[in-house]
Design an enzyme around this catalytic site. Structure first.
Site, PDB file in Angstrom:
ATOM      1  N   HIS A 193      12.388 -13.687  38.796  1.00 10.17           N
ATOM      2  CA  HIS A 193      11.869 -13.380  40.130  1.00 10.17           C
ATOM      3  C   HIS A 193      12.975 -12.756  40.987  1.00 10.17           C
ATOM      4  CE1 HIS A 193       9.439 -13.501  43.578  1.00 10.17           C
ATOM      5  NE2 HIS A 193       9.164 -14.776  43.701  1.00 10.17           N
ATOM      6  N   HIS A 233       8.196  -2.189  36.740  1.00 10.86           N
ATOM      7  CA  HIS A 233       7.659  -3.226  37.623  1.00 10.86           C
ATOM      8  C   HIS A 233       6.242  -3.564  37.177  1.00 10.86           C
ATOM      9  CE1 HIS A 233       6.414  -5.200  41.372  1.00 10.86           C
ATOM     10  NE2 HIS A 233       7.706  -5.354  41.604  1.00 10.86           N
ATOM     11  N   ASP A 246      15.451  -3.635  42.825  1.00  7.83           N
ATOM     12  CA  ASP A 246      16.707  -4.241  42.377  1.00  7.83           C
ATOM     13  C   ASP A 246      17.722  -3.242  41.859  1.00  7.83           C
ATOM     14  OD1 ASP A 246      16.038  -6.936  42.873  1.00  7.83           O
ATOM     15  OD2 ASP A 246      14.646  -6.828  41.201  1.00  7.83           O
TER      16      ASP A 246
HETATM   17  C1  COA Z   1       9.650  -5.675  35.536  1.00  9.21           C
HETATM   18  C2  COA Z   1       9.129  -5.802  34.118  1.00  9.21           C
HETATM   19  C3  COA Z   1       9.295  -7.268  33.652  1.00  9.21           C
HETATM   20  C4  COA Z   1       7.641  -5.429  34.091  1.00  9.21           C
HETATM   21  O1  COA Z   1       7.165  -5.649  32.830  1.00  9.21           O
HETATM   22  P1  COA Z   1       5.654  -5.351  32.374  1.00  9.21           P
HETATM   23  O2  COA Z   1       4.818  -4.918  33.513  1.00  9.21           O
HETATM   24  O3  COA Z   1       5.208  -6.519  31.598  1.00  9.21           O
HETATM   25  O4  COA Z   1       5.833  -4.068  31.474  1.00  9.21           O
HETATM   26  P2  COA Z   1       5.999  -4.083  29.905  1.00  9.21           P
HETATM   27  O5  COA Z   1       7.074  -5.035  29.507  1.00  9.21           O
HETATM   28  O6  COA Z   1       4.639  -4.243  29.316  1.00  9.21           O
HETATM   29  O7  COA Z   1       6.544  -2.614  29.635  1.00  9.21           O
HETATM   30  C5  COA Z   1       5.751  -1.501  29.238  1.00  9.21           C
HETATM   31  C6  COA Z   1       6.596  -0.620  28.319  1.00  9.21           C
HETATM   32  O8  COA Z   1       7.747  -0.142  29.044  1.00  9.21           O
HETATM   33  C7  COA Z   1       8.947  -0.630  28.420  1.00  9.21           C
HETATM   34  N1  COA Z   1       9.832  -1.080  29.505  1.00  9.21           N
HETATM   35  C8  COA Z   1       9.479  -1.787  30.619  1.00  9.21           C
HETATM   36  N2  COA Z   1      10.550  -1.957  31.417  1.00  9.21           N
HETATM   37  C9  COA Z   1      11.581  -1.362  30.777  1.00  9.21           C
HETATM   38  C10 COA Z   1      12.941  -1.210  31.098  1.00  9.21           C
HETATM   39  N3  COA Z   1      13.431  -1.714  32.247  1.00  9.21           N
HETATM   40  N4  COA Z   1      13.744  -0.563  30.238  1.00  9.21           N
HETATM   41  C11 COA Z   1      13.249  -0.051  29.097  1.00  9.21           C
HETATM   42  N5  COA Z   1      11.965  -0.147  28.727  1.00  9.21           N
HETATM   43  C12 COA Z   1      11.138  -0.799  29.558  1.00  9.21           C
HETATM   44  C13 COA Z   1       8.532  -1.795  27.559  1.00  9.21           C
HETATM   45  O9  COA Z   1       9.411  -1.995  26.495  1.00  9.21           O
HETATM   46  C14 COA Z   1       7.168  -1.344  27.124  1.00  9.21           C
HETATM   47  O10 COA Z   1       7.346  -0.361  26.118  1.00  9.21           O
HETATM   48  P3  COA Z   1       6.365  -0.270  24.849  1.00  9.21           P
HETATM   49  O11 COA Z   1       5.046   0.117  25.439  1.00  9.21           O
HETATM   50  O12 COA Z   1       6.967   0.765  23.957  1.00  9.21           O
HETATM   51  O13 COA Z   1       6.365  -1.641  24.229  1.00  9.21           O
HETATM   52  C15 COA Z   1       9.911  -4.852  33.172  1.00  9.21           C
HETATM   53  O14 COA Z   1       9.719  -3.522  33.568  1.00  9.21           O
HETATM   54  C16 COA Z   1      11.394  -5.203  33.105  1.00  9.21           C
HETATM   55  O15 COA Z   1      11.786  -6.094  32.368  1.00  9.21           O
HETATM   56  N6  COA Z   1      12.243  -4.465  33.895  1.00  9.21           N
HETATM   57  C17 COA Z   1      13.668  -4.760  33.921  1.00  9.21           C
HETATM   58  C18 COA Z   1      13.934  -5.977  34.794  1.00  9.21           C
HETATM   59  C19 COA Z   1      13.775  -5.696  36.251  1.00  9.21           C
HETATM   60  O16 COA Z   1      14.284  -4.704  36.777  1.00  9.21           O
HETATM   61  N7  COA Z   1      13.067  -6.596  36.934  1.00  9.21           N
HETATM   62  C20 COA Z   1      12.891  -6.517  38.371  1.00  9.21           C
HETATM   63  C21 COA Z   1      11.481  -6.342  38.764  1.00  9.21           C
HETATM   64  S1  COA Z   1      11.366  -6.175  40.528  1.00  9.21           S
END
Ligand code: COA
Length: 436
Positions: free
Chosen positions: A268, A307, A363
């Site tokens: 979070h 996100h 972030d």
């Molecule tokens: C924020 C987050 C958890 C959202 O996840 P989500 O909505 O569940 O999205 P998914 O994990 O399903 O990602 C979709 C695709 O994008 C990829 N992806 C998502 N975020 C990514 C990232 N930061 N870097 C590389 N690849 C990423 C995933 O691997 C997935 O690829 P695939 O379809 O080949 O398997 C994710 O984007 C993430 O972990 N980001 C980095 C952490 C971060 O900055 N968090 C702060 C949020 S405010």
């Protein structure tokens, strides 16, 4: 003519039902009438992690993740960040309208009036270990405020609620600053009521022996903007905790502590720390292409990108990028910003990121700014909790005023044993219980 309803056929019984559709949603309770027989409990919806369940109606914050829109009470976040102070936005979130000059003056005076902490709080703080995480101190101390203001339990009195809200908004920077000073072994600094909300926070953090602390105006404004951007984000994990705990009619101090505890989780409030670590690891602009290659090979994630809701540029990230430039004009350019800008430039042109709609989130740049301003990474989540306290309290008030809300109590789909015959202790053989 369009009929705002949903027709459902239960293939188990062949019966047809019609349920109303309102604001793009059906009421989950309307499913309960769908039964296989009179004994049946009725149909439920199963939605772990609330992926597709609206838990409330809200007038506070609007997000359109596909278009990259964030508005508080109808005002775009970019406009508020450019023209308002944090306390002005706090007023807007809590009361629904922007204050006029007189209302703002009174509001600022009232919040400023509540920045002092009871002297006992200092002793309480002193009890923490020298290396306690600032977020652990923050959560515990916010909860402990109930011991100083026990009348806060009377949540049905609107005037009393407002008093506690002012106290909380006034005191969270003081608690945050104390937790920081404790962790570095410096004496606590009392609030200076001549200063603005953010200037005073900086004063309580960094004043040493000078008679009066003077914040760099570009840095205090940058912090004010960061506070505006973090003030609310509708029904996220922390806000859901605030509403859920508050729905038991728990007082605002314990409810806010619960929300802050949710925020403390790395999924979070902690991603900016990870983004900063990643930028440190990359080290220089020249290493960016190799890092992007590793991301695309699935070895690492590009922290601060992607996100759950925003599938477009996070509108807060745009403002933060601009703010970062202002901060670095004051502090001197940090090579980390160049690495971040290069990362963003390459990622936004790359098919991998374009196809997955991965854009910088809030972030991506905030950690670099916080570090340039002198904050250590352990403080980042506390910096998030200060402004978010306003959002939590606005949502808490809205929840209490909503006649449809009751104590939050989800259902479950039970998947355990049916009734079993009890075996006395002496007669129990060895069971195949998974290793503990
Ligand atoms: C924020 C987050 C958890 C959202 O996840 P989500 O909505 O569940 O999205 P998914 O994990 O399903 O990602 C979709 C695709 O994008 C990829 N992806 C998502 N975020 C990514 C990232 N930061 N870097 C590389 N690849 C990423 C995933 O691997 C997935 O690829 P695939 O379809 O080949 O398997 C994710 O984007 C993430 O972990 N980001 C980095 C952490 C971060 O900055 N968090 C702060 C949020 S405010």
């Amino acid at each position: 003519m369009a009929d705002n309803s949903l027709s459902i056929t239960d293939n188990r019984t062949g019966k047809a039902y019609k349920v109303a559709v309102e604001n793009g949603a059906i009421r989950a309770m309307d499913l309960r009438q769908i039964k296989t027989d009179a004994e049946d409990f009725g149909l439920m919806s199963y939605d772990p992690a609330f992926m597709n369940t609206a838990s409330c109606r809200s007038n506070i914050t609007y997000i359109d993740g596909d278009k990259g829109i964030l508005r508080y009470r109808g005002y775009p976040i970019e406009v508020l960040a450019e023209h308002c102070t944090f306390l002005e936005v706090a007023y807007l979130l809590l009361f629904g309208e922007l204050p006029n000059e007189k209302e703002l003056r009174n509001w600022v005076r009232e919040i400023t009036h509540h920045t002092m902490l009871h002297e006992n709080t200092k002793k309480f703080m002193e009890g923490f270990r020298y290396n306690a995480h600032p977020m652990a101190m923050f959560v515990s101390t916010v909860a402990a405020l109930l011991s100083v203001y026990p009348e806060a339990r009377n949540i049905h009195d609107a005037n009393n609620r407002l008093l506690q809200i002012k106290r909380l908004i006034g005191k969270v920077p003081s608690i945050a600053a104390m937790s920081y000073r404790h962790s570095v072994g410096f004496p606590y600094v009392y609030p200076d009521n001549d200063l603005s909300y953010t200037e005073n926070f900086m004063n309580m953090l960094w004043k040493m022996v000078e008679p009066k602390y003077v914040a760099h105006p570009a840095l205090s404004r940058a912090l004010d903007i960061l506070f505006i951007l973090h003030a609310d984000h509708e029904q996220n994990c922390g806000t859901n905790a605030m509403r859920s705990v508050g729905s038991a009619h728990t007082d605002p101090y314990l409810s806010t502590a619960a929300a802050a505890a949710a925020l403390a989780g790395p999924l979070h409030g902690g991603a900016n720390e990870e983004a900063l670590r990643m930028i440190d690891e990359i080290g220089s602009k020249d290493n960016v292409p190799a890092y992007i290659k590793r991301v695309k090979e699935g070895q690492v994630k590009l922290m601060g990108f992607g996100h759950r809701v925003y599938k477009n540029y996070d509108p807060r990230a745009k403002v933060i990028k601009w703010t970062a430039e202002q901060v670095f004009e004051a502090t001197g350019r940090n090579p980390k910003l160049d690495v971040a800008v290069e990362l963003e430039r390459i990622a936004l042109e790359d098919e991998y990121f374009v196809k997955r709609k991965l854009y910088p989130n809030v972030d991506f740049y905030s950690g670099i700014i916080y570090q340039a301003m002198g904050f250590r990474p352990e403080m980042f989540t506390v910096l998030f909790a200060i402004p978010r306290t306003v959002g939590w309290l606005a949502q808490w008030q809205e929840m209490l005023a909503d006649s449809e809300q009751k104590i939050a109590r989800p259902r479950q789909v039970y998947t355990g044993h049916g009734v079993r015959e009890f075996v006395p202790l002496a007669k129990r053989g060895a069971t195949a219980v998974p290793a503990r």
